[in-house]
Write a protein that holds these residues in place. Structure first.
Motif, PDB file in Angstrom:
ATOM      1  N   GLU A  74       1.089   4.227  -2.866  1.00 59.58           N
ATOM      2  CA  GLU A  74       0.823   5.620  -2.503  1.00 59.58           C
ATOM      3  C   GLU A  74       1.993   6.525  -2.864  1.00 59.58           C
ATOM      4  OE1 GLU A  74      -2.117   4.714   1.342  1.00 59.58           O
ATOM      5  OE2 GLU A  74      -0.038   5.339   1.642  1.00 59.58           O
ATOM      6  N   ARG A 133       0.836  -1.212   0.000  1.00 63.80           N
ATOM      7  CA  ARG A 133       0.000   0.000   0.000  1.00 63.80           C
ATOM      8  C   ARG A 133       0.866   1.255   0.000  1.00 63.80           C
ATOM      9  NH1 ARG A 133      -1.026   2.633   4.300  1.00 63.80           N
ATOM     10  NH2 ARG A 133      -0.820   0.790   5.664  1.00 63.80           N
ATOM     11  N   GLN A 134       1.924   1.280   0.818  1.00 67.18           N
ATOM     12  CA  GLN A 134       2.803   2.451   0.869  1.00 67.18           C
ATOM     13  C   GLN A 134       3.551   2.645  -0.443  1.00 67.18           C
ATOM     14  OE1 GLN A 134       5.068   3.129   4.652  1.00 67.18           O
ATOM     15  NE2 GLN A 134       4.059   1.238   5.324  1.00 67.18           N
TER      16      GLN A 134
END
Length: 321
Positions: A251, A247-248
């Motif tokens: 992003e 997820r990071q």
């Protein structure tokens, strides 16, 4: 701001004399014997940043650093905050050595035990517990000292081999100039709370290329053992860490055109398809503990992204209790 594909094109177009490049690469690859240090427990060790980018190519031809000869050894007894009542970290040796060819700065940490209150000891086992603790901490301190001594000695040896190769392949005194090798050894205590200590020892050098190694120490000084991601995140640590890291990555990639992770989101022009990038964490994944008590997973250069992005770190939030 330089786009990532521009940096890659510059890197790909660097020309280095074949003979000298072979000698340099052989010298760097000789560092692989450091892997033997991992035999002393499940030490998480990461090799960091080995590159020959634009700056490194310039170093090959004209790296210059002013030289003065000086050497200072000092025992620094300015201690960091006490880790509960179990231990403290001191800089037991520091020195700066600068002479012809070398600019070396070293700080060596040592974990020193403090007295443990009787209320924290089990009756009849105090002596055994303290002896085990002294052995555990003593082994770590000895390993750190060995790492530092070997690293500095090998850095000097590699630079001497490079210098010999430089002149053997036609280099002149004028071209050599005042170049030298810059070596730095330092450490940082990342977390200290009660009986838990997280510390990172960093060794790096800059001469023709930049090269370094980081050693991660995540210790439970009450039970004399090294902590794992499972200890901090629970039995489901793989799923928790993987979800957070992916997820990071997505992003960061979406927020900045200069951020690229192999296999995630946008890719570099002419990216190498053989590089898969991040897959999963495991029991050997490198991490330290941050000030909030959360693990920070670390990946070396080129492991999950192009080298120009450097070492990549991802904070993994611990699940609510």
């Amino acid at each position: 701001m330089r786009k990532p594909e521009d940096g890659k094109k510059v890197y790909d177009n660097i020309e280095i004399p074949a003979e000298l490049n072979d000698v340099v690469n052989n010298a760097i690859h000789s560092m692989d014997k450091e892997k033997s240090l991992k035999k002393h427990r499940s030490r998480n060790t990461v090799r960091i940043f080995r590159y020959c980018g634009t700056a490194a190519a310039a170093l090959l031809v004209c790296m210059t650093i002013g030289l003065n000869t000086s050497e200072v050894f000092a025992r620094e007894m300015s201690e960091l905050p006490v880790i509960g009542s179990l231990a403290k970290v001191l800089t037991i040796r520091s020195y700066h050595e600068k002479d012809e060819g070398h600019d070396i700065t070293v700080k060596v940490p040592e974990i020193q035990l403090e007295g443990q209150p009787e209320s924290q000891m089990e009756e009849g086992q105090a002596g055994s517990t303290e002896e085990q603790k002294e052995t555990f901490v003593g082994d770590i301190n000895a390993e750190i000292q060995s790492i530092v001594d070997n690293y500095v000695a090998e850095a000097k040896q590699k630079f001497a081999e490079y210098k010999d190769a430089f002149f053997a392949t036609g280099g002149t005194e004028e071209e050599w100039g005042n170049r030298d090798i810059a070596v730095n050894v330092d450490y940082e205590v990342k977390y200290q709370e009660g009986n838990i200590l997280s510390m990172v020892l960093t060794t790096d050098e800059v001469w023709v290329a930049a090269y370094g190694v980081r050693y991660y120490y995540n210790l439970d000084l009450a039970s004399n053992r090294e902590l794992t991601l499972r200890d901090l995140l629970g039995d489901n640590y793989v799923e928790i860490a993987n979800e957070s890291i992916l997820r990071q990555m997505e992003e960061r990639s979406a927020a900045d055109e200069n951020v690229v992770y192999w296999g995630i989101g946008k890719q570099l022009e002419d990216d190498v398809p053989a590089i898969d990038g991040f897959k999963t964490v495991d029991e050997n994944t490198n991490f330290y503990i941050n000030a909030d008590g959360n693990p920070v997973v670390c990946f070396e250069k080129y492991e999950v992204s192009p080298g120009f992005m450097g070492v990549q770190e991802f904070v993994i939030e611990k699940p609510a209790e």
